[in-house]
Structures are given as structure tokens and as C-alpha cells.
Motif scaffolding. Sequence first.
Motif, PDB file in Angstrom:
ATOM      1  N   THR A  65       0.869  -1.297   0.005  1.00  0.00           N
ATOM      2  CA  THR A  65      -0.066  -0.056  -0.059  1.00  0.00           C
ATOM      3  C   THR A  65       0.999   1.145  -0.020  1.00  0.00           C
ATOM      4  O   THR A  65       0.778   2.174  -0.720  1.00  0.00           O
ATOM      5  N   TYR A  66       1.705   1.142   0.936  1.00  0.00           N
ATOM      6  CA  TYR A  66       2.660   2.412   1.095  1.00  0.00           C
ATOM      7  C   TYR A  66       3.548   2.647  -0.322  1.00  0.00           C
ATOM      8  O   TYR A  66       3.871   3.744  -0.608  1.00  0.00           O
ATOM      9  N   VAL A  67       4.125   1.591  -0.743  1.00  0.00           N
ATOM     10  CA  VAL A  67       4.521   1.670  -2.312  1.00  0.00           C
ATOM     11  C   VAL A  67       3.710   2.067  -3.355  1.00  0.00           C
ATOM     12  O   VAL A  67       4.249   2.948  -3.938  1.00  0.00           O
ATOM     13  N   ASP A  68       2.536   1.887  -3.369  1.00  0.00           N
ATOM     14  CA  ASP A  68       1.478   2.463  -4.204  1.00  0.00           C
ATOM     15  C   ASP A  68       1.378   3.790  -3.798  1.00  0.00           C
ATOM     16  O   ASP A  68       1.372   4.682  -4.965  1.00  0.00           O
ATOM     17  N   ASP A  69       1.266   4.366  -2.772  1.00  0.00           N
ATOM     18  CA  ASP A  69       1.210   5.810  -2.300  1.00  0.00           C
ATOM     19  C   ASP A  69       2.476   6.457  -3.004  1.00  0.00           C
ATOM     20  O   ASP A  69       2.171   7.436  -3.571  1.00  0.00           O
ATOM     21  N   VAL A  70       3.728   5.972  -2.749  1.00  0.00           N
ATOM     22  CA  VAL A  70       4.762   6.659  -3.549  1.00  0.00           C
ATOM     23  C   VAL A  70       4.958   6.529  -4.801  1.00  0.00           C
ATOM     24  O   VAL A  70       5.009   7.646  -5.558  1.00  0.00           O
ATOM     25  N   VAL A  71       4.859   5.371  -5.517  1.00  0.00           N
ATOM     26  CA  VAL A  71       4.803   5.408  -6.784  1.00  0.00           C
ATOM     27  C   VAL A  71       3.678   6.263  -7.478  1.00  0.00           C
ATOM     28  O   VAL A  71       3.786   6.785  -8.549  1.00  0.00           O
ATOM     29  N   GLY A  72       2.478   6.083  -6.949  1.00  0.00           N
ATOM     30  CA  GLY A  72       1.383   6.850  -7.486  1.00  0.00           C
ATOM     31  C   GLY A  72       1.508   8.642  -7.666  1.00  0.00           C
ATOM     32  O   GLY A  72       1.162   8.945  -8.562  1.00  0.00           O
ATOM     33  N   LEU A  73       2.331   8.995  -6.563  1.00  0.00           N
ATOM     34  CA  LEU A  73       2.610  10.216  -6.435  1.00  0.00           C
ATOM     35  C   LEU A  73       3.439  10.579  -7.474  1.00  0.00           C
ATOM     36  O   LEU A  73       3.350  11.501  -8.129  1.00  0.00           O
ATOM     37  N   ILE A  74       4.379   9.770  -7.581  1.00  0.00           N
ATOM     38  CA  ILE A  74       5.528  10.151  -8.677  1.00  0.00           C
ATOM     39  C   ILE A  74       5.044  10.169 -10.060  1.00  0.00           C
ATOM     40  O   ILE A  74       5.211  11.127 -10.852  1.00  0.00           O
ATOM     41  N   LEU A  75       4.162   9.294 -10.245  1.00  0.00           N
ATOM     42  CA  LEU A  75       3.491   9.193 -11.648  1.00  0.00           C
ATOM     43  C   LEU A  75       2.422  10.300 -11.863  1.00  0.00           C
ATOM     44  O   LEU A  75       2.374  10.927 -12.795  1.00  0.00           O
ATOM     45  N   ALA A  76       1.766  10.541 -10.843  1.00  0.00           N
ATOM     46  CA  ALA A  76       0.655  11.516 -10.781  1.00  0.00           C
ATOM     47  C   ALA A  76       1.229  12.989 -11.043  1.00  0.00           C
ATOM     48  O   ALA A  76       0.702  13.947 -11.702  1.00  0.00           O
ATOM     49  N   GLU A  77       2.571  13.379 -10.358  1.00  0.00           N
ATOM     50  CA  GLU A  77       2.998  14.778 -10.591  1.00  0.00           C
ATOM     51  C   GLU A  77       4.265  14.569 -11.917  1.00  0.00           C
ATOM     52  O   GLU A  77       4.769  15.485 -11.960  1.00  0.00           O
ATOM     53  N   ASP A  78       4.197  13.354 -12.466  1.00  0.00           N
ATOM     54  CA  ASP A  78       5.106  13.082 -13.535  1.00  0.00           C
ATOM     55  C   ASP A  78       6.660  13.718 -13.095  1.00  0.00           C
ATOM     56  O   ASP A  78       7.426  14.548 -13.809  1.00  0.00           O
ATOM     57  N   LEU A  79       7.038  13.095 -11.767  1.00  0.00           N
ATOM     58  CA  LEU A  79       8.385  13.391 -11.168  1.00  0.00           C
ATOM     59  C   LEU A  79       9.456  12.589 -11.892  1.00  0.00           C
ATOM     60  O   LEU A  79       9.143  11.341 -12.330  1.00  0.00           O
ATOM     61  N   THR A  80      10.427  13.253 -12.359  1.00  0.00           N
ATOM     62  CA  THR A  80      11.986  12.623 -12.892  1.00  0.00           C
ATOM     63  C   THR A  80      13.037  13.073 -11.996  1.00  0.00           C
ATOM     64  O   THR A  80      12.925  13.908 -11.226  1.00  0.00           O
ATOM     65  N   ASP A  81      13.989  12.195 -12.018  1.00  0.00           N
ATOM     66  CA  ASP A  81      15.028  12.747 -11.274  1.00  0.00           C
ATOM     67  C   ASP A  81      15.026  12.996  -9.889  1.00  0.00           C
ATOM     68  O   ASP A  81      15.485  13.861  -9.324  1.00  0.00           O
ATOM     69  N   VAL A  82      14.173  11.970  -9.343  1.00  0.00           N
ATOM     70  CA  VAL A  82      13.877  12.105  -7.922  1.00  0.00           C
ATOM     71  C   VAL A  82      14.852  11.923  -6.896  1.00  0.00           C
ATOM     72  O   VAL A  82      15.428  10.674  -7.067  1.00  0.00           O
ATOM     73  N   ILE A  83      15.298  12.681  -5.889  1.00  0.00           N
ATOM     74  CA  ILE A  83      15.890  12.239  -4.684  1.00  0.00           C
ATOM     75  C   ILE A  83      15.008  11.563  -3.983  1.00  0.00           C
ATOM     76  O   ILE A  83      14.265  12.307  -3.332  1.00  0.00           O
ATOM     77  N   LEU A  84      14.995  10.413  -3.621  1.00  0.00           N
ATOM     78  CA  LEU A  84      14.142   9.533  -3.010  1.00  0.00           C
ATOM     79  C   LEU A  84      14.435   9.016  -1.661  1.00  0.00           C
ATOM     80  O   LEU A  84      15.559   8.371  -1.537  1.00  0.00           O
ATOM     81  N   VAL A  85      13.896   9.698  -0.479  1.00  0.00           N
ATOM     82  CA  VAL A  85      14.566   9.462   0.717  1.00  0.00           C
ATOM     83  C   VAL A  85      13.523   9.095   1.601  1.00  0.00           C
ATOM     84  O   VAL A  85      12.534   9.197   1.772  1.00  0.00           O
ATOM     85  N   GLY A  86      13.971   7.686   2.276  1.00  0.00           N
ATOM     86  CA  GLY A  86      13.353   6.935   3.202  1.00  0.00           C
ATOM     87  C   GLY A  86      14.025   6.875   4.594  1.00  0.00           C
ATOM     88  O   GLY A  86      15.165   6.642   4.531  1.00  0.00           O
ATOM     89  N   HIS A  87      13.124   7.259   5.481  1.00  0.00           N
ATOM     90  CA  HIS A  87      13.502   7.339   6.873  1.00  0.00           C
ATOM     91  C   HIS A  87      13.038   5.970   7.625  1.00  0.00           C
ATOM     92  O   HIS A  87      11.799   5.622   7.406  1.00  0.00           O
ATOM     93  N   SER A  88      14.111   5.280   8.207  1.00  0.00           N
ATOM     94  CA  SER A  88      13.993   4.059   9.052  1.00  0.00           C
ATOM     95  C   SER A  88      13.140   3.021   8.416  1.00  0.00           C
ATOM     96  O   SER A  88      13.625   2.641   7.350  1.00  0.00           O
ATOM     97  N   TYR A  89      11.775   2.586   8.671  1.00  0.00           N
ATOM     98  CA  TYR A  89      11.105   1.744   7.941  1.00  0.00           C
ATOM     99  C   TYR A  89      10.927   1.783   6.487  1.00  0.00           C
ATOM    100  O   TYR A  89      10.889   1.023   5.584  1.00  0.00           O
ATOM    101  N   ALA A  90      10.844   3.227   6.292  1.00  0.00           N
ATOM    102  CA  ALA A  90      10.589   3.639   4.791  1.00  0.00           C
ATOM    103  C   ALA A  90      11.906   3.320   3.805  1.00  0.00           C
ATOM    104  O   ALA A  90      11.458   3.496   2.771  1.00  0.00           O
ATOM    105  N   GLY A  91      12.848   2.639   4.488  1.00  0.00           N
ATOM    106  CA  GLY A  91      13.959   2.428   3.520  1.00  0.00           C
ATOM    107  C   GLY A  91      13.144   1.012   2.518  1.00  0.00           C
ATOM    108  O   GLY A  91      13.781   0.816   1.403  1.00  0.00           O
ATOM    109  N   LEU A  92      12.236   0.285   3.269  1.00  0.00           N
ATOM    110  CA  LEU A  92      11.706  -0.788   2.523  1.00  0.00           C
ATOM    111  C   LEU A  92      10.802  -0.122   1.307  1.00  0.00           C
ATOM    112  O   LEU A  92      11.004  -0.712   0.288  1.00  0.00           O
ATOM    113  N   ILE A  93      10.263   0.855   1.861  1.00  0.00           N
ATOM    114  CA  ILE A  93       9.206   1.291   1.050  1.00  0.00           C
ATOM    115  C   ILE A  93       9.952   2.042  -0.269  1.00  0.00           C
ATOM    116  O   ILE A  93       9.528   1.758  -1.436  1.00  0.00           O
TER     117      ILE A  93
END
Length: 231
Positions: A54-82
Motif C-alpha cells: 500500500t505504501y509503495v503504491d502511495d509513493v509510486v502513485g505520487l511520482i506518476l501523478a506529478e510526473d516526477l523525474t530525477d527524484v531524490i527519494l529519501v526513506g527514513h527508518s522503516y521507509a527504507g523498505l518503501i
Amino acid sequence: MSTYLLVHGAWHDGRAWNRVVPLLTAAGHRVLAPSLTGHGDHPRPMAPDVGLETYVDDVVGLILAEDLTDVILVGHSYAGLIVSSAANRVPDRVARLVYLDAMVPRDGETAVDVMPITQVLIDAAEDGWVAPLPELPAPHGLFGVTDPDDVAWVRSMLVDEPVLAYRQPVRLDDPAVAAVPRVHIHCVGSEVEGITRRPVPAGEPVWELRSGHDCMVTVPDDLAAVLLKLA
């Protein structure tokens, strides 16, 4: 201008980044710090079927919805998995993976595989819900936060996590994700006994912050300074 996507860890929500976002924005960058499903102001409520995917869907959905590219993707703690699984789905859109005092998984691993002490939390779960870590005596505090006002603020955003979030495996099966540069930021100086990090793979840079775990709360300026070096 770079685009930062800051992903909060377990129990927290997007407000955890409130002190960091203005610093990155003031330097001319675009910054997104969403709350994941069931957290903070996310419109979908928490439910037992919410999990890592679910959380991965949230992040990927946001990237696609906002058409983000060259993203610096930062995950804190548990979010390293995400962020790992998210990058696996859209490796062409991620410029850099940043593991902020985070779990760093291999393909097919769960949170328990990466950090076995997580099983203790699952065993203590009531009715399938994993409660936040308790506040500890100084210098550990609540996720490394000791100032009373900050402790109250952090506590106000914490919610229980479904056990499913810790049982679903990470996917790192797209060969392209191996080409995404990875950086690690470690919070040092007040480590909690029993919580250990895996060795960082050779060639992957490591930065250290003298801070408790929630460094975005306690040392936002120092964290922002490191993140800006990655732009």
C-alpha cells in the motif's frame, strides 16, 4: 532544481519533515513530503489490509501523478523498505536513493529479515496492530527526541501500524534498480541497544549525523545540509 520526495517511517506522518522542507525549498528545490495511507492527512483511513505494498503504491502513485523525474527519494527508518520497492517499480524516475537511518533490504526480504528485533514488536501486537516504540530515558527519548514540546508533537502524529506492513516482502527484481545510486545517512551518538545496522555495501557513501533517530526533528539544519549536497 532537484526534486526531493521525503517518505516518513513507521507510525509517523508527513509532518515529521516540517522543519526540513522549508530549508530545501529555500535552496530552490521542489519538495514533497506526503503522509502515507492511514497516516496524518491521507484521505484513506488505516485498516488491517494496509501494508508495505500500500505504501509503495502511495509513493509510486505520487511520482506518476506529478510526473516526477530525477527524484531524490529519501526513506527514513522503516521507509527504507518503501523507497526500495518504489524505485524497483520506476527506476527510470529515481536519480538517487537515500536511506536515512533506514532499513536497507535485499530482494524478497521483510522488515523482520532486515532487522530481526522487529519480530518482538509483531509478537507484542494486539489484534494485528503494532504500537509505536515507547519513550525511553534520555538520551534516547521518543525516537531520539527528548525536548518535551517536541516529544508531544511527535507523539501527536503517531498511529499503530498493521502487522501486514512488516510481513510483506520488498521487491528488488528489476535489474535497472541496481544502477540507481544509493546514499546512507546514519544517526549516531545515542544508538539503542539491540538495534543494529547492516554493513553498508562497498562504494556506497555514508554520512553521519550526531542525532537521535528522528533527526528531521532534532537536527533539521544538519540533515538539510547533507541532503543539499546530494542535489
